[in-house]
Design a protein around this motif. Structure first.
Motif, PDB file in Angstrom:
ATOM      1  N   UNK A  43     -41.878 -26.945  60.091  1.00 30.69           N
ATOM      2  CA  UNK A  43     -40.419 -27.037  60.172  1.00 30.69           C
ATOM      3  C   UNK A  43     -39.812 -25.707  60.614  1.00 30.69           C
ATOM      4  N   UNK A  44     -40.286 -24.624  60.021  1.00 32.25           N
ATOM      5  CA  UNK A  44     -39.738 -23.299  60.352  1.00 32.25           C
ATOM      6  C   UNK A  44     -40.060 -22.886  61.778  1.00 32.25           C
ATOM      7  N   UNK A  45     -41.302 -23.028  62.168  1.00 31.92           N
ATOM      8  CA  UNK A  45     -41.693 -22.599  63.517  1.00 31.92           C
ATOM      9  C   UNK A  45     -41.212 -23.570  64.583  1.00 31.92           C
ATOM     10  N   UNK A  46     -40.960 -24.829  64.177  1.00 35.61           N
ATOM     11  CA  UNK A  46     -40.493 -25.837  65.121  1.00 35.61           C
ATOM     12  C   UNK A  46     -38.992 -25.837  65.318  1.00 35.61           C
ATOM     13  N   UNK A 106     -26.522 -34.071  68.975  1.00 42.45           N
ATOM     14  CA  UNK A 106     -27.173 -35.185  68.291  1.00 42.45           C
ATOM     15  C   UNK A 106     -28.057 -34.621  67.180  1.00 42.45           C
ATOM     16  N   UNK A 107     -28.200 -35.382  66.100  1.00 43.25           N
ATOM     17  CA  UNK A 107     -29.016 -34.963  64.963  1.00 43.25           C
ATOM     18  C   UNK A 107     -30.174 -35.932  64.772  1.00 43.25           C
ATOM     19  N   UNK A 108     -31.281 -35.398  64.247  1.00 42.61           N
ATOM     20  CA  UNK A 108     -32.448 -36.227  63.978  1.00 42.61           C
ATOM     21  C   UNK A 108     -33.112 -35.777  62.684  1.00 42.61           C
ATOM     22  N   UNK A 109     -33.615 -36.744  61.939  1.00 45.33           N
ATOM     23  CA  UNK A 109     -34.456 -36.458  60.785  1.00 45.33           C
ATOM     24  C   UNK A 109     -35.889 -36.674  61.239  1.00 45.33           C
ATOM     25  N   UNK A 110     -36.713 -35.654  61.059  1.00 47.14           N
ATOM     26  CA  UNK A 110     -38.113 -35.724  61.485  1.00 47.14           C
ATOM     27  C   UNK A 110     -38.994 -35.588  60.254  1.00 47.14           C
ATOM     28  N   UNK A 111     -39.848 -36.584  60.026  1.00 42.73           N
ATOM     29  CA  UNK A 111     -40.801 -36.497  58.923  1.00 42.73           C
ATOM     30  C   UNK A 111     -41.914 -35.551  59.321  1.00 42.73           C
ATOM     31  N   UNK A 112     -42.175 -34.557  58.474  1.00 41.65           N
ATOM     32  CA  UNK A 112     -43.225 -33.582  58.778  1.00 41.65           C
ATOM     33  C   UNK A 112     -44.260 -33.585  57.660  1.00 41.65           C
ATOM     34  N   UNK A 113     -45.514 -33.565  58.081  1.00 43.49           N
ATOM     35  CA  UNK A 113     -46.610 -33.514  57.118  1.00 43.49           C
ATOM     36  C   UNK A 113     -47.403 -32.229  57.270  1.00 43.49           C
ATOM     37  N   UNK A 114     -47.117 -31.499  58.307  1.00 45.54           N
ATOM     38  CA  UNK A 114     -47.869 -30.281  58.558  1.00 45.54           C
ATOM     39  C   UNK A 114     -48.954 -30.466  59.592  1.00 45.54           C
ATOM     40  N   UNK A 115     -49.137 -31.680  60.052  1.00 44.26           N
ATOM     41  CA  UNK A 115     -50.173 -31.954  61.032  1.00 44.26           C
ATOM     42  C   UNK A 115     -49.666 -31.912  62.464  1.00 44.26           C
ATOM     43  N   UNK A 116     -50.581 -32.129  63.386  1.00 42.03           N
ATOM     44  CA  UNK A 116     -50.287 -32.057  64.808  1.00 42.03           C
ATOM     45  C   UNK A 116     -49.274 -33.120  65.246  1.00 42.03           C
ATOM     46  N   UNK A 117     -49.387 -34.330  64.717  1.00 39.53           N
ATOM     47  CA  UNK A 117     -48.469 -35.401  65.127  1.00 39.53           C
ATOM     48  C   UNK A 117     -47.023 -35.061  64.798  1.00 39.53           C
ATOM     49  N   UNK A 136     -33.636 -31.979  61.344  1.00 40.24           N
ATOM     50  CA  UNK A 136     -33.735 -31.771  59.909  1.00 40.24           C
ATOM     51  C   UNK A 136     -35.104 -32.303  59.491  1.00 40.24           C
ATOM     52  N   UNK A 137     -35.940 -31.429  58.968  1.00 43.01           N
ATOM     53  CA  UNK A 137     -37.313 -31.800  58.624  1.00 43.01           C
ATOM     54  C   UNK A 137     -37.383 -32.300  57.185  1.00 43.01           C
ATOM     55  N   UNK A 138     -38.159 -33.360  56.974  1.00 42.01           N
ATOM     56  CA  UNK A 138     -38.301 -33.988  55.671  1.00 42.01           C
ATOM     57  C   UNK A 138     -39.778 -34.202  55.371  1.00 42.01           C
ATOM     58  N   UNK A 139     -40.188 -33.786  54.169  1.00 39.99           N
ATOM     59  CA  UNK A 139     -41.564 -34.003  53.722  1.00 39.99           C
ATOM     60  C   UNK A 139     -41.519 -34.681  52.357  1.00 39.99           C
ATOM     61  N   UNK A 195     -33.000 -27.471  58.775  1.00 37.36           N
ATOM     62  CA  UNK A 195     -33.267 -27.483  57.336  1.00 37.36           C
ATOM     63  C   UNK A 195     -34.609 -28.159  57.081  1.00 37.36           C
ATOM     64  N   UNK A 196     -35.206 -27.818  55.943  1.00 36.17           N
ATOM     65  CA  UNK A 196     -36.440 -28.439  55.491  1.00 36.17           C
ATOM     66  C   UNK A 196     -36.225 -28.891  54.058  1.00 36.17           C
ATOM     67  N   UNK A 197     -36.436 -30.165  53.798  1.00 33.11           N
ATOM     68  CA  UNK A 197     -36.274 -30.729  52.462  1.00 33.11           C
ATOM     69  C   UNK A 197     -37.562 -31.427  52.046  1.00 33.11           C
ATOM     70  N   UNK A 198     -37.850 -31.367  50.745  1.00 31.55           N
ATOM     71  CA  UNK A 198     -38.991 -32.077  50.166  1.00 31.55           C
ATOM     72  C   UNK A 198     -38.441 -33.090  49.168  1.00 31.55           C
ATOM     73  N   UNK A 199     -38.846 -34.343  49.324  1.00 32.37           N
ATOM     74  CA  UNK A 199     -38.460 -35.415  48.413  1.00 32.37           C
ATOM     75  C   UNK A 199     -39.647 -35.732  47.522  1.00 32.37           C
TER      76      UNK A 199
END
Length: 87
Positions: free
Chosen positions: A51-54, A3-14, A30-33, A58-62
């Protein structure tokens, strides 16, 4: 098939927690910021690190232009950043 998931990442704990939970649940993540023109790049640097440590695949910035919805101290150099102690 994994299964695949897109996870919004801001760099915070949440967002780090959500990424960890999705990874633990077996998702290929797949991390998205969002680069919304914030004054500092620290948020995007932290998001990449999460994203890298988690374990994101992939990590993408929009890039977003938020100028049409009003000014904010986060994005407008003409507005002073509020003092943390101010009410």
């Amino acid at each position: 098939m994994q299964k695949k998931a897109v996870v919004l990442v801001s760099g915070g704990l949440d967002s780090a927690t959500v990424l960890a939970q999705a990874t633990a649940a077996g998702y290929e993540c797949y991390a998205l910021a969002f680069d919304y023109g914030q004054r500092h790049r620290a948020e995007l640097v932290a998001a990449k690190r999460v994203a890298e440590t988690g374990g994101a695949k992939e990590f993408k910035v929009i890039k977003l232009d938020l100028s049409s919805i009003g000014g904010s101290a986060l994005t407008d150099m003409k507005i002073d950043v509020p003092d943390a102690g101010a009410v």
